[in-house]
Design a protein around this motif. Structure first.
Motif, mmCIF file in Angstrom:
data_model
loop_
_atom_site.group_PDB
_atom_site.id
_atom_site.type_symbol
_atom_site.label_atom_id
_atom_site.label_comp_id
_atom_site.label_asym_id
_atom_site.label_seq_id
_atom_site.Cartn_x
_atom_site.Cartn_y
_atom_site.Cartn_z
ATOM 1 N N PRO A 30 53.472 76.092 7.527
ATOM 2 C CA PRO A 30 54.021 74.973 6.838
ATOM 3 C C PRO A 30 52.964 73.726 6.796
ATOM 4 O O PRO A 30 52.208 73.725 7.607
ATOM 5 C CB PRO A 30 54.976 74.745 7.959
ATOM 6 C CG PRO A 30 55.612 75.795 8.841
ATOM 7 C CD PRO A 30 54.173 76.769 8.749
ATOM 8 N N VAL A 83 55.672 80.212 1.053
ATOM 9 C CA VAL A 83 56.399 80.194 2.419
ATOM 10 C C VAL A 83 56.224 81.216 3.334
ATOM 11 O O VAL A 83 56.213 81.032 4.348
ATOM 12 C CB VAL A 83 57.866 79.898 1.940
ATOM 13 C CG1 VAL A 83 58.687 80.008 3.136
ATOM 14 C CG2 VAL A 83 58.014 78.359 1.207
ATOM 15 N N GLY A 115 56.381 73.131 4.093
ATOM 16 C CA GLY A 115 56.657 74.442 4.115
ATOM 17 C C GLY A 115 58.086 74.670 3.614
ATOM 18 O O GLY A 115 58.643 75.811 3.899
ATOM 19 N N VAL A 116 58.789 73.933 3.112
ATOM 20 C CA VAL A 116 60.350 73.668 2.962
ATOM 21 C C VAL A 116 60.673 73.971 1.173
ATOM 22 O O VAL A 116 60.114 72.734 0.817
ATOM 23 C CB VAL A 116 61.036 72.665 3.682
ATOM 24 C CG1 VAL A 116 62.598 72.735 3.362
ATOM 25 C CG2 VAL A 116 60.736 72.916 5.315
ATOM 26 N N ILE A 117 61.446 74.562 0.791
ATOM 27 C CA ILE A 117 61.690 74.688 -0.438
ATOM 28 C C ILE A 117 63.414 73.915 -0.612
ATOM 29 O O ILE A 117 64.049 74.669 0.142
ATOM 30 C CB ILE A 117 61.709 75.804 -1.111
ATOM 31 C CG1 ILE A 117 60.148 76.749 -1.088
ATOM 32 C CG2 ILE A 117 62.035 75.921 -2.661
ATOM 33 C CD1 ILE A 117 60.182 77.973 -1.435
ATOM 34 N N ASN A 145 51.298 71.927 -0.359
ATOM 35 C CA ASN A 145 52.273 70.859 -0.463
ATOM 36 C C ASN A 145 52.094 70.636 -1.984
ATOM 37 O O ASN A 145 51.157 70.429 -2.848
ATOM 38 C CB ASN A 145 52.242 69.530 0.038
ATOM 39 C CG ASN A 145 52.308 69.848 1.781
ATOM 40 O OD1 ASN A 145 53.446 70.049 2.313
ATOM 41 N ND2 ASN A 145 51.287 69.941 2.141
ATOM 42 N N ARG A 175 62.417 72.578 -8.047
ATOM 43 C CA ARG A 175 62.510 72.617 -6.504
ATOM 44 C C ARG A 175 61.226 71.840 -6.209
ATOM 45 O O ARG A 175 60.150 71.708 -6.872
ATOM 46 C CB ARG A 175 62.318 74.172 -6.126
ATOM 47 C CG ARG A 175 63.536 75.097 -6.865
ATOM 48 C CD ARG A 175 63.620 76.308 -5.994
ATOM 49 N NE ARG A 175 62.494 77.047 -6.396
ATOM 50 C CZ ARG A 175 62.131 78.386 -5.786
ATOM 51 N NH1 ARG A 175 62.829 78.844 -4.575
ATOM 52 N NH2 ARG A 175 60.829 79.086 -5.930
ATOM 53 N N SER A 176 61.409 71.326 -4.874
ATOM 54 C CA SER A 176 60.307 70.521 -4.356
ATOM 55 C C SER A 176 59.691 71.482 -3.115
ATOM 56 O O SER A 176 60.426 72.468 -2.723
ATOM 57 C CB SER A 176 60.739 69.439 -3.567
ATOM 58 O OG SER A 176 61.654 69.662 -2.517
ATOM 59 N N PHE A 177 58.420 71.321 -2.851
ATOM 60 C CA PHE A 177 57.764 72.164 -1.801
ATOM 61 C C PHE A 177 56.877 71.334 -1.103
ATOM 62 O O PHE A 177 56.023 70.970 -1.385
ATOM 63 C CB PHE A 177 57.089 73.163 -2.305
ATOM 64 C CG PHE A 177 56.368 74.282 -1.396
ATOM 65 C CD1 PHE A 177 57.050 74.758 -0.196
ATOM 66 C CD2 PHE A 177 55.368 74.805 -1.781
ATOM 67 C CE1 PHE A 177 56.415 75.560 0.541
ATOM 68 C CE2 PHE A 177 54.608 75.529 -0.956
ATOM 69 C CZ PHE A 177 55.189 76.016 0.137
ATOM 70 N N MET A 198 56.329 79.338 -5.110
ATOM 71 C CA MET A 198 56.657 78.737 -3.884
ATOM 72 C C MET A 198 57.289 79.493 -2.648
ATOM 73 O O MET A 198 56.627 79.455 -1.801
ATOM 74 C CB MET A 198 57.867 77.509 -4.202
ATOM 75 C CG MET A 198 57.300 76.358 -4.984
ATOM 76 S SD MET A 198 58.813 75.116 -5.207
ATOM 77 C CE MET A 198 58.156 74.003 -6.099
ATOM 78 N N ASP A 199 58.170 80.805 -2.989
ATOM 79 C CA ASP A 199 58.512 81.453 -2.038
ATOM 80 C C ASP A 199 57.395 82.289 -1.441
ATOM 81 O O ASP A 199 57.396 82.725 -0.301
ATOM 82 C CB ASP A 199 59.540 82.375 -2.936
ATOM 83 C CG ASP A 199 60.609 81.652 -3.259
ATOM 84 O OD1 ASP A 199 61.637 81.245 -2.332
ATOM 85 O OD2 ASP A 199 60.889 81.401 -4.448
ATOM 86 N N ILE A 216 56.129 76.732 -9.809
ATOM 87 C CA ILE A 216 57.467 76.795 -9.379
ATOM 88 C C ILE A 216 57.788 78.322 -8.697
ATOM 89 O O ILE A 216 58.523 78.405 -7.694
ATOM 90 C CB ILE A 216 58.567 76.371 -9.968
ATOM 91 C CG1 ILE A 216 58.204 74.893 -10.657
ATOM 92 C CG2 ILE A 216 59.961 76.194 -9.387
ATOM 93 C CD1 ILE A 216 57.999 74.011 -9.623
#
Length: 619
Positions: free
Chosen positions: A292, A287, A76-78, A296, A71-73, A283-284, A280
């Motif tokens: 945001p 968030v 603030g968006v996964i 990063n 996943r990318s982060f 990430m959640d 990884i």
């Protein structure tokens, strides 16, 4: 089914059942049935104990390796890597949970009846990691720049109280995933379960202690300095590029990242190529806890992604834990390196110095303790610690005796997979002490050092030292005790960072002094002695200006975290500890005024104090 499986396993231990030798045996069917039943009828937190023909117990919470989706982060968006066109590479774990009928033999063909032999340790795919391009990495920088906004961004402008609350919330969220992170640390970098659990728990403790330290040192109210009233508090530097290591991907990364966040900085986290999957899983939590762009993630090749970002001049600080050459190259990429605040924890060639008195007849108990400390210091987590003992100096007269005793101790170490256990005398499980290295490149480097030393007169003196067990693609290496090692050999000078222990005889203490004084590194050393006077005291004086820490009759180490962890030369720039990390990622800001009669300044200052986020009292 469980009753049948465990009754059969019990019979196997007592010799009443055919022992496992191949994929179609009764034992294999029983083990497969056990895993099928347990993983089908229980959640992932329930462990299965499967008894091997060697008497060992392999404990795993799952029959199959974990798998972490890439996943990318950014901002603030996964997103899944596929959604944003990021290339992915498979991440290979250290080993596999599958049995292997060839596991009786070492790679060189020597067959063993040793009960400590492990199952197959050929690597399994345990996830995928995004490989960001230079342009994709620039998106992370642009997000960071917006979040910083010249110091006026949301995170930086929050009160210190609010930032503390946000980080505390983050820690609560990742604690819910403790078991997943422990599993990934075991599977990806080969940490045994106790070490993986310790890394997570120590990280949680470090964060709590850091918050306590910030609260204790943050001033409240005005102080009088001569005829001036002053308010002093530490504040952010800017955008921090943070690169953590593979061997402690969570703990050592967070030892820099969390203090930097708490001080109001914006973070670009370069996920390590090896050991990166654990990030990884965070990430959640980021968030749900931070605004945001506050942090990063960038994954992929550091040489592709990091220098272009540094070359923009937008990076204000560098937190780097790794190799000195990589750090130098990155720093040189900055157009104004004088503006770059540095926090570097680099390499070490820490030496153990055994003084002659250790070997006196009356000091046998002390010698036994010294052997234990040297063994732990050299081979804990396979020697993959910056604080590991990497050069053992022993008086020439006693060097062979010590080498033989250390070899006996090394041969008793439990060599196996991270989750593999042996039953202790008290019935409690004992986990593997030597586990697979993270990849084949580490094996190749160990072999190069060993072969070079052997070609120049050294020998591996412990049984099967340097051998690879667990299959042709295995990275599980039996530790190699090398003796005698001299200055003509590469391992005398280079940091091995693995299960190779060089023992160097010395004729006089000047050899040891010269090694420390003229060497490339200056992290730590350990002095083993029964006498405080003489050489021991002289070494402390001499090495107080060479090393960051001098250990007396104990292995090198970083803990406790409240102590300064420093170094000189190519070992460090900056000090890692709770208080020092806070200072490394902040600078003091002063608000001041001079009170006078019949002036409104007192009233103005009082109102400002009550209204600003920056000066808000810390609860």
């Amino acid at each position: 089914i469980k009753h049948f499986v465990y009754s059969q396993a019990h019979q196997s231990k007592s010799g009443n059942m055919t022992k496992f030798r191949g994929g179609g045996s009764l034992a294999f069917q029983i083990k497969a049935l056990a895993f099928l039943f347990i993983t089908s009828h229980a959640d992932a937190s329930i462990a299965a104990d499967i008894h091997t023909d060697s008497g060992a117990v392999i404990r795993s919470t799952k029959a199959e390796p974990p798998f972490i989706h890439g996943r990318s982060f950014i901002n603030g968006v996964i997103l899944s890597n596929a959604d944003v066109g990021i290339e992915e590479h498979d991440v290979l774990g250290c080993c596999s949970s599958e049995e292997n009928s060839s596991n009786d033999c070492l790679v060189d063909g020597t067959c063993e009846t040793d009960a400590r032999k492990p199952p197959n340790s050929n690597p399994a795919v345990i996830g995928v990691m995004g490989q960001l391009s230079e342009n994709q990495s620039r998106e992370a920088l642009e997000s960071a720049k917006r979040a910083w906004n010249g110091g006026s961004g949301t995170w930086t402008q929050m009160s210190l109280n609010s930032r503390i609350e946000a980080v505390e919330k983050f820690m609560v969220e990742i604690t819910k995933r403790r078991e997943e992170m422990v599993q990934i640390l075991m599977w990806e970098i080969g940490k045994n379960r106790p070490d993986a659990e310790s890394e997570f728990d120590r990280t949680v403790s470090f964060v709590k202690e850091t918050i306590e330290e910030i609260r204790s040192q943050s001033s409240s109210g005005w102080s009088n300095v001569g005829n001036t009233k002053a308010f002093i508090r530490r504040a952010a530097i800017g955008i921090i590029m943070c690169l953590g290591p593979y061997n402690y991907p969570l703990n050592e990364t967070y030892a820099a990242l969390i203090p930097a966040l708490l001080m109001g900085n914006i973070i670009i986290l370069k996920v390590p190529t090896v050991g990166g999957l654990v990030h990884i899983l965070t990430m959640d939590a980021f968030v749900s806890s931070l605004p945001p762009g506050t942090i990063n993630f960038i994954s992929g090749r550091g040489r592709v992604t990091m220098p272009p970002l540094m070359a923009t001049g937008s990076i204000d600080g560098l937190a780097f834990i790794g190799g000195a050459n990589a750090a130098d190259n990155l720093i040189k990429s900055h157009p104004n390196p004088h503006r770059l605040k540095l926090f570097l924890q680099l390499e070490g060639k820490n030496m153990a110095i055994l003084l002659p008195d250790v070997f006196e007849e009356d000091n046998a108990a002390h010698l036994d303790k010294t052997i234990k400390e040297v063994l732990l210091g050299s081979l804990s987590f396979n020697g993959q610690r910056c604080t590991a003992l990497k050069q053992i100096f022993v008086p020439q007269k006693y060097a062979k005796l010590f080498a033989e005793k250390l070899s006996v101790a090394a041969e008793a170490l439990r060599v196996g997979l991270p989750w593999q256990t042996w039953e202790g005398a008290d019935g409690k499980p004992l986990f593997s002490q030597i586990t697979p290295l993270p990849n084949q490149s580490r094996i190749s480097y160990m072999k190069r050092l060993i072969n070079d030393a052997k070609s120049k007169g050294a020998n591996i003196i412990n049984k099967n030292g340097g051998s690879i067990v667990g299959g042709v693609n295995s990275t599980l290496m039996v530790p190699a005790i090398l003796y005698p090692v001299s200055e003509t050999m590469d391992v005398y000078h280079e940091e091995q960072f693995g299960p190779v222990v060089p023992i160097a005889p010395y004729d006089d203490i000047e050899t040891v002094i010269a090694y420390g004084r003229d060497g490339k590194y200056g992290m730590q050393c350990s002095i083993f002695t029964t006498k405080g006077e003489g050489d021991a005291a002289a070494l402390v004086d001499l090495f107080s200006a060479v090393f960051g820490k001098i250990n007396i009759n104990s292995q090198c180490g970083r803990s406790p975290d409240s102590l300064p962890f420093s170094g000189r030369r190519s070992s460090a720039m900056g000090t890692m500890s709770i208080s020092e990390a806070i200072n490394s990622f902040s600078t003091q800001t002063v608000v001041a005024y001079k009170p006078s009669e019949n002036d409104v300044t007192d009233q103005v200052a009082s109102v400002i104090y009550s209204k600003t986020n920056f000066m808000q009292d810390v609860a």
